[in-house]
Design an enzyme around this catalytic site. Sequence first.
Site, PDB file in Angstrom:
ATOM      1  N   ASP A 214       0.430   5.347   0.481  1.00 13.88           N
ATOM      2  CA  ASP A 214      -0.618   6.245   0.988  1.00 13.88           C
ATOM      3  C   ASP A 214      -0.307   7.729   0.997  1.00 13.88           C
ATOM      4  O   ASP A 214       0.802   8.121   1.340  1.00 13.88           O
ATOM      5  CB  ASP A 214      -0.856   5.972   2.491  1.00 13.88           C
ATOM      6  CG  ASP A 214      -1.391   4.613   2.769  1.00 13.88           C
ATOM      7  OD1 ASP A 214      -2.249   4.172   2.031  1.00 13.88           O
ATOM      8  OD2 ASP A 214      -0.916   3.997   3.746  1.00 13.88           O
TER       9      ASP A 214
ATOM     10  N   GLU B 155      -2.511  10.494   3.277  1.00 16.94           N
ATOM     11  CA  GLU B 155      -3.673  10.690   4.150  1.00 16.94           C
ATOM     12  C   GLU B 155      -3.664  12.127   4.654  1.00 16.94           C
ATOM     13  O   GLU B 155      -2.650  12.598   5.161  1.00 16.94           O
ATOM     14  CB  GLU B 155      -3.638   9.720   5.339  1.00 16.94           C
ATOM     15  CG  GLU B 155      -4.076   8.321   4.967  1.00 16.94           C
ATOM     16  CD  GLU B 155      -4.237   7.406   6.169  1.00 16.94           C
ATOM     17  OE1 GLU B 155      -4.974   6.428   6.057  1.00 16.94           O
ATOM     18  OE2 GLU B 155      -3.615   7.671   7.215  1.00 16.94           O
TER      19      GLU B 155
ATOM     20  N   GLU C 232       0.853  -1.199   0.000  1.00 18.24           N
ATOM     21  CA  GLU C 232       0.000   0.000   0.000  1.00 18.24           C
ATOM     22  C   GLU C 232       0.886   1.246   0.000  1.00 18.24           C
ATOM     23  O   GLU C 232       1.871   1.300   0.728  1.00 18.24           O
ATOM     24  CB  GLU C 232      -0.865  -0.040   1.269  1.00 18.24           C
ATOM     25  CG  GLU C 232      -1.926   1.014   1.351  1.00 18.24           C
ATOM     26  CD  GLU C 232      -2.760   0.893   2.641  1.00 18.24           C
ATOM     27  OE1 GLU C 232      -3.160  -0.227   3.014  1.00 18.24           O
ATOM     28  OE2 GLU C 232      -2.976   1.933   3.268  1.00 18.24           O
TER      29      GLU C 232
END
Length: 296
Positions: free
Chosen positions: A102, A104, A100
């Site tokens: 990311d 955020e 993953e």
Amino acid sequence: METAGKLLLAVCLCVILCSGTAIKFEEQFNVVWSSLNNILSYETSKEVELSLTKTGGANIQSSCFYLYGSFSVKLKLIHGESAGTVTALYLTSFGDNHDEIDFEFLGNETGEPYTLHTNLFVNGIGGREQRIKLWFDPTIDFHTYTIIWNHYQILWLVDYIPIRFYRNLEHVYPGAYPHTRPMVVSASLFDGSGWATQDGRKPVRWEYAPFVIKFKNFAFDACAVLPDGSTPCNNNYRAHWWEGLYYQMLDEGRRDQLMWVVSKWKIYDYCYDNKRYPLAPKEPLECQYNVPWVWE
Ligand SMILES: *[C@@H]1O[C@H](CO)[C@@H](O)[C@H](O)[C@H]1NC(C)=O
């Protein structure tokens, strides 16, 4: 249809659906979860709104899987009160030992700045968090957020300025770079009251709901993986622009930009967190390599 013909058709469909920026939202994305009306798409402006209300948020994911590429989108965050909310934009694989990459965006009280949190999971192992403040207010205008993931490194960019990179060190530390699992592109807006803002001290204030974010111009220039797991562009991967020399390393200009971000805007880096990693910044091992002033 004979197999070769079928494959050709699959390749064509994949090329059209998985790389296009001109296709419809419903073709490019699936809705993973959403409360009623928490996802609105406007074909003419290519805008997609996700909202968060007391009954829930929203999560969309690309209908195609990719292995390497450039993933870019324009995003405008929640204006005003946004404490406790989390907006996520990420690539992810599925199953055990997932990978993953990311972005955020952690909301804040009215007038207080958003935090941009980045992380990377490889083989199911994360814990590679970094956090920065942004040098602009991300709630006023659209800004461009990009992940470039190639055979050499992962780059996180904000308005084309590198804010982080992570090198492929498979030859030194095998198992620390995402290189086998195809990923989807996902975006979500959810309630992170327990942890997101000021370590969870500021939960979502529902009297300000609905909280709305806007995405537009999703642009995936990437290697789509066919449903049978094969990918038409693995053999000759060097031919793709996102694998080019400019994206294999950082030139001096972009290294300077990254130094500026690191020195001026960074607020947290796992590579310097001795509470979690007693030998930091010598360990985790990759930390020695993912700093802008070290380039072999
Ligand atoms: C919110 O604002 C406070 C005060 O300016 C700051 O310390 C914090 O890092 C900001 N971001 C989050 C996600 O709490």
